[in-house]
Write an enzyme that holds these catalytic residues in place. Structure first.
Site, PDB file in Angstrom:
ATOM      1  N   ASP A   1      -0.528  -5.098   6.142  1.00 23.14           N
ATOM      2  CA  ASP A   1      -1.558  -5.981   5.582  1.00 23.14           C
ATOM      3  C   ASP A   1      -1.456  -6.048   4.056  1.00 23.14           C
ATOM      4  O   ASP A   1      -0.856  -5.199   3.405  1.00 23.14           O
ATOM      5  CB  ASP A   1      -2.951  -5.496   5.965  1.00 23.14           C
ATOM      6  CG  ASP A   1      -3.276  -4.142   5.344  1.00 23.14           C
ATOM      7  OD1 ASP A   1      -2.381  -3.271   5.342  1.00 23.14           O
ATOM      8  OD2 ASP A   1      -4.401  -3.960   4.850  1.00 23.14           O
ATOM      9  N   GLU A   2      -2.040  -7.090   3.506  1.00 23.34           N
ATOM     10  CA  GLU A   2      -2.262  -7.259   2.065  1.00 23.34           C
ATOM     11  C   GLU A   2      -1.008  -7.002   1.230  1.00 23.34           C
ATOM     12  O   GLU A   2      -1.023  -6.246   0.267  1.00 23.34           O
ATOM     13  CB  GLU A   2      -3.394  -6.333   1.603  1.00 23.34           C
ATOM     14  CG  GLU A   2      -4.731  -6.652   2.243  1.00 23.34           C
ATOM     15  CD  GLU A   2      -5.841  -5.753   1.731  1.00 23.34           C
ATOM     16  OE1 GLU A   2      -6.925  -6.273   1.434  1.00 23.34           O
ATOM     17  OE2 GLU A   2      -5.626  -4.528   1.651  1.00 23.34           O
ATOM     18  N   VAL A   3       0.084  -7.656   1.576  1.00 18.75           N
ATOM     19  CA  VAL A   3       1.324  -7.492   0.827  1.00 18.75           C
ATOM     20  C   VAL A   3       1.355  -8.487  -0.330  1.00 18.75           C
ATOM     21  O   VAL A   3       1.265  -9.693  -0.129  1.00 18.75           O
ATOM     22  CB  VAL A   3       2.551  -7.702   1.735  1.00 18.75           C
ATOM     23  CG1 VAL A   3       3.832  -7.549   0.932  1.00 18.75           C
ATOM     24  CG2 VAL A   3       2.522  -6.712   2.894  1.00 18.75           C
TER      25      VAL A   3
ATOM     26  N   HIS B   1       0.823  -1.222   0.000  1.00 23.07           N
ATOM     27  CA  HIS B   1       0.000   0.000   0.000  1.00 23.07           C
ATOM     28  C   HIS B   1       0.852   1.265   0.000  1.00 23.07           C
ATOM     29  O   HIS B   1       0.512   2.242   0.669  1.00 23.07           O
ATOM     30  CB  HIS B   1      -0.937   0.011   1.208  1.00 23.07           C
ATOM     31  CG  HIS B   1      -1.970  -1.073   1.176  1.00 23.07           C
ATOM     32  ND1 HIS B   1      -2.860  -1.222   0.139  1.00 23.07           N
ATOM     33  CD2 HIS B   1      -2.251  -2.057   2.067  1.00 23.07           C
ATOM     34  CE1 HIS B   1      -3.658  -2.252   0.384  1.00 23.07           C
ATOM     35  NE2 HIS B   1      -3.302  -2.790   1.531  1.00 23.07           N
TER      36      HIS B   1
END
Length: 537
Positions: free
Chosen positions: A270-272, A221
């Site tokens: 998160d969400e890598v 992100h």
């Protein structure tokens, strides 16, 4: 809360806020002085000095006396702030007592919601005219509506200390006025928050007893931060294998510490997406050297541990998304090994600690080795705990649960490991559905999971999330309010007394009308109307 039918008229001309003689806070307390002015305007929005008042009754003075045990007028609210208060309302007076100025702010907000107006203007019961005459006379005289407050006793305090709202300003630009309105900044041309913008938001929040906790989400992100190397032809997460990444993050976090006074700092995690790392031969070589194999979660853990250590060195408490916890386990140590050989000393430390042994690191600190005198920074930049990888999350780190599936299981697992936890999974209100979806938020029970009472005490609160894929300044306010109020009541109030959504509906409906009266464009909960629903539109 106890309230009777006894009601007392209020005249804006004869209404005042005062400090109690025993109050530690007195005139000059910036937080409360500003609050008195703000809440006067909220209580009496139609008041002007030239307007007429009740022609048939003699209005009485009404004094709100505020007494605060500890001053704290120049500070910021934090995780240990006492927000409790006692409020008593009687004939001609209200007495508000609290430990802190933040509790006094909560009491003033409750007071503002106790004041109401009658339906037909300010003509009193002692008027010699009939009802129809009163309406005509009131209109002719341009008399303002009469304000009332009932006899009330309130003893109030929050159930959870952390009751948050997440605003996503990365996917859509939120103008400064939208953020400030949501509290009660990207630059409007460059889409960049200046330090003065941020400080304005923080001060605006401080005056209302609101904490501002920044999130700088990495290693994923980060596209809005700028574009880096592109081994796969696409832009991916930060490179956790090069020193320049950590040097940049250290500079960033130091600046964040200067600008944001709160003790909490959200680091994301998160969400890598691992595809970019996987395409980079330098990253793969680093993973092989560190013994990570092809498990990229271990590489992410290596990065997050390094960043959490930087944050701890700045005396800040890290908050991370649950992904970080999911990739870690806790080691057990028995004795101490001193690592002195040069080369990949982090690899050695990893092997030793993986066997459950304590470590003293000496290898990068051999001061007898000849190096240029200006190279002292090589010692300063050593990250002794960077080797830990997937083995440890500092116990003081707060974990935030955002994945909606089986969040009760995550609550149980995280609190069993001794971590404090924030719950946001059931409160992603950027997701919308037809009907009264606020009832789903209201039904959440944050401590309803398998665990001991000590575990449940580690749930420090929750956070409503308004992610910005489909939200910007045009629809932020109506999508947020009053739906966020359902989570707010769940996080403040006693759960056993507020489980019935049908009983909550009239309260939320009335509060939605209060928001409209204050110029906040809150969407309807169901069919119905408010007196002030077109004001400020």
């Amino acid at each position: 809360m106890q309230q009777t039918a006894d009601r007392f008229p209020l005249s804006p001309r004869l209404f005042s806020f005062n400090y109690g003689r025993d109050s530690s806070a007195q005139t000059g307390c910036s937080v409360l002085d500003a609050a008195f002015k703000r809440y006067f305007s909220i209580l009496f929005p139609e008041f002007t000095k030239d307007e007429f008042f009740d022609a048939w009754s003699e209005p009485k003075s009404f004094v709100v006396t505020v007494s605060v045990k500890s001053r704290g007028c120049d500070g910021y609210p934090d995780e240990d702030s006492d927000e409790s208060y006692n409020l008593g309302v009687g004939d001609g007076q209200a007495v508000l007592r609290s430990v802190s100025v933040w509790g006094a702010l909560r009491g003033l907000e409750s007071l503002s919601q106790l004041v109401y107006q009658d339906d037909y203007g300010s003509v009193s019961d002692s008027s010699p005219f009939n009802h129809a005459d009163e309406i005509i006379i009131a209109n002719c005289l341009n008399l303002s509506m009469q304000y009332f407050i009932n006899k009330t006793e309130i003893v109030d305090f929050p159930r959870f200390a952390y009751r948050g709202l997440l605003l996503d300003s990365s996917r859509h630009y939120l103008p400064l006025h939208a953020i400030l309105k949501t509290l009660g900044a990207f630059h409007p041309f460059t889409h960049i928050y200046t330090q003065s913008d941020v400080k304005r938001v923080i001060e605006h929040a401080r005056m209302r007893g609101i904490r501002v906790v920044p999130e700088f989400d990495s290693p994923g992100h980060t596209q809005s931060w700028g574009r880096g190397s592109v081994p796969s032809g696409t832009f991916g997460p930060l490179d956790p294998t090069v020193d320049s990444t950590y040097q940049f993050m250290e500079r960033l976090l130091k600046e964040v510490k200067i600008v944001f006074p709160d003790s909490y700092l959200h680091l994301g995690g998160d969400e890598v997406s691992f595809s970019c790392w996987q395409s980079n031969p330098n990253v793969r070589k680093f993973m092989e050297k560190m013994g990570f194999g092809k498990d990229f979660t271990k590489l992410e853990s290596f990065y997050m541990e390094s960043i959490m250590n930087l944050t701890a060195a700045l005396n800040r408490t890290s908050i991370v998304w649950q992904d970080v916890f999911d990739y870690h386990e806790r080691p057990r140590s028995r004795y101490v090994v001193e690592v002195w050989k040069q080369g990949c000393y982090l690899c050695e430390m990893r092997r030793v600690t993986k066997a459950g042994l304590k470590v003293v690191l000496a290898a990068p600190f051999y001061l007898d080795l000849p190096i240029p005198t200006h190279s002292w920074a090589r010692y300063y930049n050593v990250r002794p705990l960077a080797f830990l990888g997937d083995d440890l999350i500092p116990l003081h780190t707060v974990l935030e649960i955002w994945k909606s599936e089986h969040y009760q299981t995550e609550l149980s697992k995280m609190t069993k490991a001794g971590h404090r936890v924030l719950l946001s999974a059931p409160w992603y209100i950027n997701h919308i559905s037809y009907g009264q979806d606020w009832r789903n938020s209201y039904a959440v029970q944050p401590q309803n999971f398998s665990g001991t009472e000590e575990q449940k005490k580690l749930v420090i609160g929750g956070e409503v999330a308004m992610w910005g894929e489909y939200v910007d300044a045009t629809n932020l306010t109506p999508r947020l309010w009053p739906r966020a109020c359902a989570a707010a009541e769940r996080l403040w109030s006693n759960e056993q007394l507020t489980l019935n959504a049908d009983l909550a509906f009239p309260r939320l409906k009335e509060f939605r009308c209060e928001l409209l009266r204050r110029g906040i464009q809150a969407e309807p909960l169901f069919v119905g109307h408010c007196k002030h629903e077109y004001d400020g539109l």
